[in-house]
Design a protein around this motif. Sequence first.
Motif, PDB file in Angstrom:
ATOM      1  N   LYS A 183      14.454  -0.101  -5.955  1.00  0.00           N
ATOM      2  CA  LYS A 183      14.270   0.892  -7.032  1.00  0.00           C
ATOM      3  C   LYS A 183      13.300   1.931  -6.505  1.00  0.00           C
ATOM      4  CE  LYS A 183      15.489  -1.522 -10.997  1.00  0.00           C
ATOM      5  NZ  LYS A 183      16.394  -1.086 -12.037  1.00  0.00           N
ATOM      6  N   VAL A 184      13.764   3.136  -6.359  1.00  0.00           N
ATOM      7  CA  VAL A 184      12.940   4.163  -5.721  1.00  0.00           C
ATOM      8  C   VAL A 184      12.699   5.365  -6.628  1.00  0.00           C
ATOM      9  CG1 VAL A 184      13.661   3.480  -3.394  1.00  0.00           C
ATOM     10  CG2 VAL A 184      14.962   5.232  -4.631  1.00  0.00           C
ATOM     11  N   GLU A 185      13.051   5.240  -7.908  1.00  0.00           N
ATOM     12  CA  GLU A 185      12.985   6.417  -8.788  1.00  0.00           C
ATOM     13  C   GLU A 185      11.571   6.790  -9.227  1.00  0.00           C
ATOM     14  OE1 GLU A 185      14.657   3.582  -9.505  1.00  0.00           O
ATOM     15  OE2 GLU A 185      14.509   3.071 -11.639  1.00  0.00           O
ATOM     16  N   SER A 186      10.605   5.865  -9.051  1.00  0.00           N
ATOM     17  CA  SER A 186       9.214   6.192  -9.388  1.00  0.00           C
ATOM     18  C   SER A 186       8.280   5.232  -8.653  1.00  0.00           C
ATOM     19  CB  SER A 186       8.973   6.069 -10.899  1.00  0.00           C
ATOM     20  OG  SER A 186       9.089   4.706 -11.295  1.00  0.00           O
ATOM     21  N   ARG A 187       6.991   5.600  -8.617  1.00  0.00           N
ATOM     22  CA  ARG A 187       5.974   4.726  -8.032  1.00  0.00           C
ATOM     23  C   ARG A 187       5.975   3.385  -8.756  1.00  0.00           C
ATOM     24  NH1 ARG A 187       0.563   3.132  -8.151  1.00  0.00           N
ATOM     25  NH2 ARG A 187       0.323   3.690 -10.333  1.00  0.00           N
ATOM     26  N   TRP A 188       6.046   3.443 -10.076  1.00  0.00           N
ATOM     27  CA  TRP A 188       6.032   2.228 -10.882  1.00  0.00           C
ATOM     28  C   TRP A 188       7.217   1.316 -10.516  1.00  0.00           C
ATOM     29  CZ3 TRP A 188       9.023  -0.427 -14.443  1.00  0.00           C
ATOM     30  CH2 TRP A 188       8.364  -1.409 -15.187  1.00  0.00           C
ATOM     31  N   THR A 243       0.843  -1.198   0.000  1.00  0.00           N
ATOM     32  CA  THR A 243       0.000   0.000   0.000  1.00  0.00           C
ATOM     33  C   THR A 243       0.879   1.250   0.000  1.00  0.00           C
ATOM     34  OG1 THR A 243      -1.719  -1.225   1.180  1.00  0.00           O
ATOM     35  CG2 THR A 243      -1.907   1.178   1.169  1.00  0.00           C
ATOM     36  N   MET A 244       1.933   1.228   0.784  1.00  0.00           N
ATOM     37  CA  MET A 244       2.858   2.366   0.786  1.00  0.00           C
ATOM     38  C   MET A 244       3.443   2.579  -0.612  1.00  0.00           C
ATOM     39  SD  MET A 244       6.262   3.007   3.116  1.00  0.00           S
ATOM     40  CE  MET A 244       7.065   1.518   2.556  1.00  0.00           C
ATOM     41  N   ALA A 245       3.843   1.493  -1.269  1.00  0.00           N
ATOM     42  CA  ALA A 245       4.426   1.613  -2.611  1.00  0.00           C
ATOM     43  C   ALA A 245       3.385   2.137  -3.603  1.00  0.00           C
ATOM     44  CB  ALA A 245       4.984   0.264  -3.077  1.00  0.00           C
ATOM     45  N   ALA A 246       2.126   1.703  -3.445  1.00  0.00           N
ATOM     46  CA  ALA A 246       1.067   2.109  -4.377  1.00  0.00           C
ATOM     47  C   ALA A 246       0.799   3.610  -4.294  1.00  0.00           C
ATOM     48  CB  ALA A 246      -0.218   1.325  -4.100  1.00  0.00           C
ATOM     49  N   TYR A 247       1.059   4.197  -3.132  1.00  0.00           N
ATOM     50  CA  TYR A 247       0.802   5.633  -2.931  1.00  0.00           C
ATOM     51  C   TYR A 247       2.084   6.465  -2.879  1.00  0.00           C
ATOM     52  CZ  TYR A 247      -4.073   4.478  -2.474  1.00  0.00           C
ATOM     53  OH  TYR A 247      -5.342   4.041  -2.757  1.00  0.00           O
ATOM     54  N   TYR A 248       3.188   5.856  -3.219  1.00  0.00           N
ATOM     55  CA  TYR A 248       4.459   6.586  -3.351  1.00  0.00           C
ATOM     56  C   TYR A 248       4.311   7.552  -4.541  1.00  0.00           C
ATOM     57  CZ  TYR A 248       9.656   6.823  -3.771  1.00  0.00           C
ATOM     58  OH  TYR A 248      10.975   7.209  -3.829  1.00  0.00           O
ATOM     59  N   PRO A 249       4.994   8.710  -4.499  1.00  0.00           N
ATOM     60  CA  PRO A 249       4.827   9.656  -5.608  1.00  0.00           C
ATOM     61  C   PRO A 249       5.231   9.071  -6.969  1.00  0.00           C
ATOM     62  CG  PRO A 249       5.955  10.701  -3.759  1.00  0.00           C
ATOM     63  CD  PRO A 249       5.858   9.246  -3.433  1.00  0.00           C
ATOM     64  N   GLU A 250       4.479   9.460  -8.010  1.00  0.00           N
ATOM     65  CA  GLU A 250       4.841   9.044  -9.383  1.00  0.00           C
ATOM     66  C   GLU A 250       6.250   9.547  -9.713  1.00  0.00           C
ATOM     67  OE1 GLU A 250       3.025   7.172 -11.351  1.00  0.00           O
ATOM     68  OE2 GLU A 250       1.015   7.319 -10.499  1.00  0.00           O
ATOM     69  N   VAL A 251       6.516  10.782  -9.311  1.00  0.00           N
ATOM     70  CA  VAL A 251       7.824  11.397  -9.557  1.00  0.00           C
ATOM     71  C   VAL A 251       8.369  11.907  -8.225  1.00  0.00           C
ATOM     72  CG1 VAL A 251       9.072  13.141 -10.897  1.00  0.00           C
ATOM     73  CG2 VAL A 251       6.981  12.127 -11.835  1.00  0.00           C
ATOM     74  N   PRO A 252       9.009  11.014  -7.465  1.00  0.00           N
ATOM     75  CA  PRO A 252       9.488  11.413  -6.133  1.00  0.00           C
ATOM     76  C   PRO A 252      10.660  12.382  -6.223  1.00  0.00           C
ATOM     77  CG  PRO A 252      10.218   9.184  -6.680  1.00  0.00           C
ATOM     78  CD  PRO A 252       9.295   9.607  -7.774  1.00  0.00           C
ATOM     79  N   SER A 253      10.716  13.276  -5.257  1.00  0.00           N
ATOM     80  CA  SER A 253      11.865  14.175  -5.173  1.00  0.00           C
ATOM     81  C   SER A 253      13.100  13.368  -4.768  1.00  0.00           C
ATOM     82  CB  SER A 253      11.608  15.262  -4.116  1.00  0.00           C
ATOM     83  OG  SER A 253      11.561  14.674  -2.827  1.00  0.00           O
ATOM     84  N   TYR A 254      14.233  13.985  -4.924  1.00  0.00           N
ATOM     85  CA  TYR A 254      15.477  13.344  -4.514  1.00  0.00           C
ATOM     86  C   TYR A 254      15.400  12.975  -3.027  1.00  0.00           C
ATOM     87  CZ  TYR A 254      20.381  12.477  -3.731  1.00  0.00           C
ATOM     88  OH  TYR A 254      21.565  11.881  -3.378  1.00  0.00           O
ATOM     89  N   GLU A 255      14.854  13.878  -2.232  1.00  0.00           N
ATOM     90  CA  GLU A 255      14.764  13.618  -0.795  1.00  0.00           C
ATOM     91  C   GLU A 255      13.827  12.452  -0.492  1.00  0.00           C
ATOM     92  OE1 GLU A 255      13.255  16.633   1.904  1.00  0.00           O
ATOM     93  OE2 GLU A 255      13.605  15.107   3.461  1.00  0.00           O
ATOM     94  N   GLN A 256      12.702  12.396  -1.202  1.00  0.00           N
ATOM     95  CA  GLN A 256      11.775  11.273  -1.004  1.00  0.00           C
ATOM     96  C   GLN A 256      12.433   9.943  -1.394  1.00  0.00           C
ATOM     97  OE1 GLN A 256       8.613  13.092  -3.338  1.00  0.00           O
ATOM     98  NE2 GLN A 256       7.348  13.331  -1.510  1.00  0.00           N
ATOM     99  N   GLN A 257      13.190   9.960  -2.467  1.00  0.00           N
ATOM    100  CA  GLN A 257      13.885   8.736  -2.887  1.00  0.00           C
ATOM    101  C   GLN A 257      14.876   8.293  -1.816  1.00  0.00           C
ATOM    102  OE1 GLN A 257      15.295   8.629  -7.026  1.00  0.00           O
ATOM    103  NE2 GLN A 257      14.137  10.511  -7.390  1.00  0.00           N
ATOM    104  N   HIS A 258      15.596   9.261  -1.286  1.00  0.00           N
ATOM    105  CA  HIS A 258      16.575   8.967  -0.240  1.00  0.00           C
ATOM    106  C   HIS A 258      15.876   8.411   1.012  1.00  0.00           C
ATOM    107  CE1 HIS A 258      20.266   9.350   2.051  1.00  0.00           C
ATOM    108  NE2 HIS A 258      19.512   9.826   3.033  1.00  0.00           N
ATOM    109  N   SER A 259      14.753   9.024   1.381  1.00  0.00           N
ATOM    110  CA  SER A 259      14.017   8.579   2.571  1.00  0.00           C
ATOM    111  C   SER A 259      13.493   7.165   2.389  1.00  0.00           C
ATOM    112  CB  SER A 259      12.835   9.508   2.852  1.00  0.00           C
ATOM    113  OG  SER A 259      13.288  10.791   3.144  1.00  0.00           O
ATOM    114  N   MET A 260      12.982   6.861   1.200  1.00  0.00           N
ATOM    115  CA  MET A 260      12.464   5.512   0.961  1.00  0.00           C
ATOM    116  C   MET A 260      13.584   4.485   1.039  1.00  0.00           C
ATOM    117  SD  MET A 260       9.990   3.485   0.579  1.00  0.00           S
ATOM    118  CE  MET A 260       8.585   4.560   0.320  1.00  0.00           C
TER     119      MET A 260
END
Length: 106
Positions: free
Chosen positions: A64-69, A17-34
């Motif tokens: 792989k944290v570069e996108s929701r997909w 569920t967390m992955a399904a609602y992760y941003p389509e285009v995460p910021s660099y900081e969001q990618q780092h946090s994930m």
Amino acid sequence: PPDVEQLGRATWTFLHTMAAYYPEVPSYEQQHSMKSFLSSFSKFYPCESCAEHLRDEMKKKPPKVESRWALGRWLCQMHNLVNERLGKDIFNCDKIDERWKDGPPD
Ligand code: FAD
């Protein structure tokens, strides 16, 4: 000790569920946090042998944290490795949004 099956079901529900609602285009900081969340998760998951397997798999196939997909696919593949190990059915990763976000099509 925790019930590994019930813990697993609850945890996969949370993770997918967390992955399904992760941003389509995460910021660099969001990618780092994930990334750091998943790394910490793999150290503290309260089934020691499960966590050890997961850390091994994550070494071979880093998150792989570069996108929701990408995150959804990666997590689906990690779950399928566990399914395979436990002799469960392999899940079709094209169906993750249907299962974890949108529900069945009408
Ligand atoms: P679960 O595997 O819990 O799946 C729940 C639901 O997720 C399924 O009903 C299905 O709708 C959906 N699903 C299934 N596969 C996928 C997929 N690939 N992608 C997206 N959705 C999917 N148990 C052990 O005995 N040994 C272990 O080493 C072990 N390692 C684990 C590691 C982790 C990180 C986690 C979270 C759990 C682990 N477990 C382990 C528990 C195990 O994966 C199951 O959660 C547990 O056996 C209950 O299985 P289940 O058949 O109810 O469905």
